[in-house]
Motif scaffolding. Structure first.
Motif, PDB file in Angstrom:
ATOM      1  N   UNK A   9       0.776  -1.181  -0.021  1.00  0.00           N
ATOM      2  CA  UNK A   9      -0.022  -0.036   0.127  1.00  0.00           C
ATOM      3  C   UNK A   9       0.729   1.144   0.024  1.00  0.00           C
ATOM      4  N   UNK A  10       1.838   1.265   0.912  1.00  0.00           N
ATOM      5  CA  UNK A  10       2.761   2.603   0.858  1.00  0.00           C
ATOM      6  C   UNK A  10       3.539   2.891  -0.617  1.00  0.00           C
ATOM      7  N   UNK A  11       4.182   1.739  -0.859  1.00  0.00           N
ATOM      8  CA  UNK A  11       5.155   1.657  -1.848  1.00  0.00           C
ATOM      9  C   UNK A  11       4.670   1.012  -3.205  1.00  0.00           C
ATOM     10  N   UNK A  12       3.739   0.264  -3.169  1.00  0.00           N
ATOM     11  CA  UNK A  12       3.097  -0.259  -4.425  1.00  0.00           C
ATOM     12  C   UNK A  12       2.817   0.621  -5.471  1.00  0.00           C
ATOM     13  N   UNK A  13       1.984  -0.030  -6.497  1.00  0.00           N
ATOM     14  CA  UNK A  13       1.566   0.861  -7.461  1.00  0.00           C
ATOM     15  C   UNK A  13       0.304   1.676  -7.051  1.00  0.00           C
ATOM     16  N   UNK A  14       0.396   2.959  -7.229  1.00  0.00           N
ATOM     17  CA  UNK A  14      -0.659   3.818  -6.809  1.00  0.00           C
ATOM     18  C   UNK A  14      -1.932   3.585  -7.307  1.00  0.00           C
ATOM     19  N   UNK A  15      -3.182   3.517  -6.838  1.00  0.00           N
ATOM     20  CA  UNK A  15      -4.236   3.210  -7.356  1.00  0.00           C
ATOM     21  C   UNK A  15      -5.071   4.413  -7.410  1.00  0.00           C
ATOM     22  N   UNK A  16      -4.552   5.843  -7.242  1.00  0.00           N
ATOM     23  CA  UNK A  16      -5.087   7.029  -7.046  1.00  0.00           C
ATOM     24  C   UNK A  16      -5.271   7.445  -8.659  1.00  0.00           C
ATOM     25  N   UNK A  17      -6.438   7.915  -9.027  1.00  0.00           N
ATOM     26  CA  UNK A  17      -6.158   8.829 -10.483  1.00  0.00           C
ATOM     27  C   UNK A  17      -5.334   9.852 -10.361  1.00  0.00           C
ATOM     28  N   UNK A  18      -5.074  10.284 -11.544  1.00  0.00           N
ATOM     29  CA  UNK A  18      -4.222  11.591 -11.778  1.00  0.00           C
ATOM     30  C   UNK A  18      -4.893  12.693 -11.286  1.00  0.00           C
ATOM     31  N   UNK A  19      -4.218  13.890 -10.864  1.00  0.00           N
ATOM     32  CA  UNK A  19      -5.185  15.183 -10.304  1.00  0.00           C
ATOM     33  C   UNK A  19      -5.380  15.922 -11.780  1.00  0.00           C
ATOM     34  N   UNK A  22     -12.102   6.024 -20.623  1.00  0.00           N
ATOM     35  CA  UNK A  22     -12.003   5.966 -18.940  1.00  0.00           C
ATOM     36  C   UNK A  22     -12.714   4.866 -18.326  1.00  0.00           C
ATOM     37  N   UNK A  23     -12.103   4.655 -17.309  1.00  0.00           N
ATOM     38  CA  UNK A  23     -12.651   3.226 -16.435  1.00  0.00           C
ATOM     39  C   UNK A  23     -13.852   3.802 -15.594  1.00  0.00           C
ATOM     40  N   UNK A  24     -14.494   3.156 -15.007  1.00  0.00           N
ATOM     41  CA  UNK A  24     -15.610   3.474 -14.025  1.00  0.00           C
ATOM     42  C   UNK A  24     -15.098   4.566 -13.022  1.00  0.00           C
ATOM     43  N   UNK A  25     -13.967   3.985 -12.390  1.00  0.00           N
ATOM     44  CA  UNK A  25     -13.244   4.662 -11.161  1.00  0.00           C
ATOM     45  C   UNK A  25     -12.842   6.007 -11.860  1.00  0.00           C
ATOM     46  N   UNK A  26     -12.343   6.261 -13.182  1.00  0.00           N
ATOM     47  CA  UNK A  26     -11.957   7.505 -13.651  1.00  0.00           C
ATOM     48  C   UNK A  26     -13.064   8.451 -13.702  1.00  0.00           C
ATOM     49  N   UNK A  27     -14.173   7.689 -14.293  1.00  0.00           N
ATOM     50  CA  UNK A  27     -15.465   8.392 -14.749  1.00  0.00           C
ATOM     51  C   UNK A  27     -16.057   9.064 -13.224  1.00  0.00           C
TER      52      UNK A  27
END
Length: 518
Positions: A117-127, A271-276
């Protein structure tokens, strides 16, 4: 009377011991909580945790694009060990390559909490420093999801209704209406001809072989498809009939006809559902190293955002159908809510809000469980950093009162009463200066003198840093201090709120809220 004074003195001793221990545990617990909060904010853990869940729920399980060679070798080694490998695989599941069916983005092990979670692939969308767009791009699978490997060509609404594989739509006239062998051109239809007959002729002509030549199936079907889908062919007006007739004439002449807009496009083209969902929320946000910092979504806002996405996508049923095509886990709860609302949008919104509120409650409980592991690790670090021996500290608290009693005896009995205090002084040091230093350094301050680096105030009131690395390591290596370290670690696991409540009960301190209420 003397016995009463002695009892009161003993009570005072033990009260000082209790208050001193509780105060020390409270301040060290606050230090642990402060370190945890600083790490969480620095690494954006709360935001990552929320978006890892949202991507799992909206986009489905993740797959690994690239796997390092060491992890591949470790995976093969565990596979060769068979039974032992299966037992060793469980703690390492967050670091090993995901299986073919994908893996959750949320950590599943203690190692995942500290590493993935801290250092793996970031799941957050781009700002995105823009308001929500007026028109969103089409829906697409997430690039790192299982559905991205299956959706390689755009899927339209017509394709989803099972068009024939060869692209030729069989002749479908209006039910119970035979297809005429010879039809008149649409342009020659007299004005007084019934509208229903015109629509039927347009639908029949559009269905005869033109789809095979143009590769478009949107014009094929019954008279209901030729007219506005909001009503049947018998209710079509003259403008609708003319528009459909023009399209049919163009198809008959071999001109390309505009196909239906794709509902699902390959990964990277939409865009994926999370990005929408993030598009609906990006207006109130701030950047954190190029990523969104949104760490909380009110359930009511989530429900409204979902309705906005469904409106742009052609309705709730169309959105659910495409979510099912993408194998999104969101499809099942949405379908359950939609089936029990009887097409009532307001009831559907409330149902989605209640469902998301329950999911956030479950996610909060999971987050707190993982935070306990982090707090435990930080408590161990603080305990060892200050080499805080709770048993030794309690003894020092009792000795503080003894020192003061000895000073009183020294004032009454003379220099011979100074002998017990000399054990606290260095050889050759002035006894009177040593006594002053001992009495001016309470037991609580001595907690921080066992750290590798400490600061002392000189006579001229200037701070001086001192290195005690050797003494610190000798305390850690001494088995006699280990029980005290363990007691300190267990005490810090209770947390600052617990020790603050104990301190209030011992000292009689009342909170401002409680006092106002009373």
């Amino acid at each position: 009377m003397y016995q009463l004074v002695r009892v009161i003195s003993l009570i005072s001793y033990y009260a000082d011991l209790a208050i001193g221990l509780v105060l020390a545990f409270l301040l060290l617990s606050l230090l642990v909580s402060g370190l945890n909060e600083g790490i969480v904010r620095l690494l954006g853990i709360r935001s990552k945790f929320l978006w890892a869940y949202l991507r799992d729920t909206l986009d489905g399980a993740e797959t690994a694009d690239k796997v390092s060679a060491p992890l591949k070798a470790l995976d093969r080694l565990l596979g060769m060990l068979k039974g032992l490998g299966r037992r060793l695989r469980n703690p390492l599941v967050d670091l090993l390559p995901p299986p073919s069916e994908g893996r959750s983005r949320l950590p599943a092990t203690v190692l995942g909490v500290f590493a993935k979670l801290p250092f793996g692939k970031d799941p957050r969308p781009d700002f995105i420093a823009q308001p929500a767009p007026a028109e969103s791009p089409p829906l697409a699978p997430a690039p790192d999801s299982v559905a991205a490997e299956e959706v390689t060509t755009p899927v339209t609404e017509t394709d989803a209704s099972a068009a024939p594989a060869d692209g030729v739509v069989p002749d479908q006239a209006v039910p119970d209406q035979p297809v005429p062998a010879q039809r008149e051109p649409v342009d020659d239809v007299p004005a007084e001809r019934p509208v229903e007959t015109v629509a039927m002729g347009v639908a029949t002509g559009a269905a005869m072989g033109t789809a095979a030549r143009t590769g478009v199936t949107a014009l094929a079907g019954t008279a209901d498809q030729a007219a506005d889908p909001a009503h049947g062919a018998d209710q079509a007006d003259a403008a609708e009939v003319a528009e459909v007739a023009e399209a049919a004439a163009a198809a008959a002449q071999g001109d390309p006809v505009e196909a239906a807009a794709p509902q699902i496009v390959p990964a990277g083209q939409g865009k994926s559902m999370a990005e929408l969902l993030h598009e609906r929320l990006q207006e109130i946000d701030h950047t954190k190293r190029g990523k969104t910092s949104i760490a909380e979504i009110p359930p009511a806002r989530f429900a409204v955002a979902l309705l906005e996405i469904a409106t742009e996508h052609g309705g709730i049923e169309a959105l659910m159908r495409d979510l099912d095509t993408l194998k999104s886990p969101l499809y099942r709860p949405l379908k359950a809510v939609w089936d029990r609302t009887n097409d009532d949008l307001e009831a559907f919104r409330r149902g989605v809000e209640e469902w998301f509120d329950g999911e956030m409650t479950r996610l909060t409980l999971l987050y707190r469980r993982y935070v306990r592991w982090v707090l435990g690790m930080l408590a161990l670090v603080v305990t060892l950093l200050f080499s805080m021996d709770a048993l030794e500290y309690g003894k020092t608290l009792l000795n503080d009162n003894a020192y003061r009693s000895e000073v009183t005896a020294f004032a009454q009995s003379g220099p011979e009463a100074l002998a017990p205090l000399k054990a606290q002084c260095e050889p050759g040091q002035d006894p009177y200066a040593c006594v002053t230093d001992v009495l001016s350094t309470p037991a609580f301050v001595k907690i921080f003198t066992h750290a590798p680096v400490s600061v002392v105030m000189r006579a001229d009131a200037s701070p001086a840093w001192q290195w005690h690395g050797g003494d610190w390591w000798s305390r850690l290596a001494s088995p006699g201090h280990w029980p005290g370290f363990l007691a300190t670690l267990v005490a810090l696991l209770f947390g600052a709120p617990f020790w603050w409540d104990i301190l209030r009960r011992i000292t009689g301190i009342r909170s401002r809220a409680g006092g106002n209420a009373k």
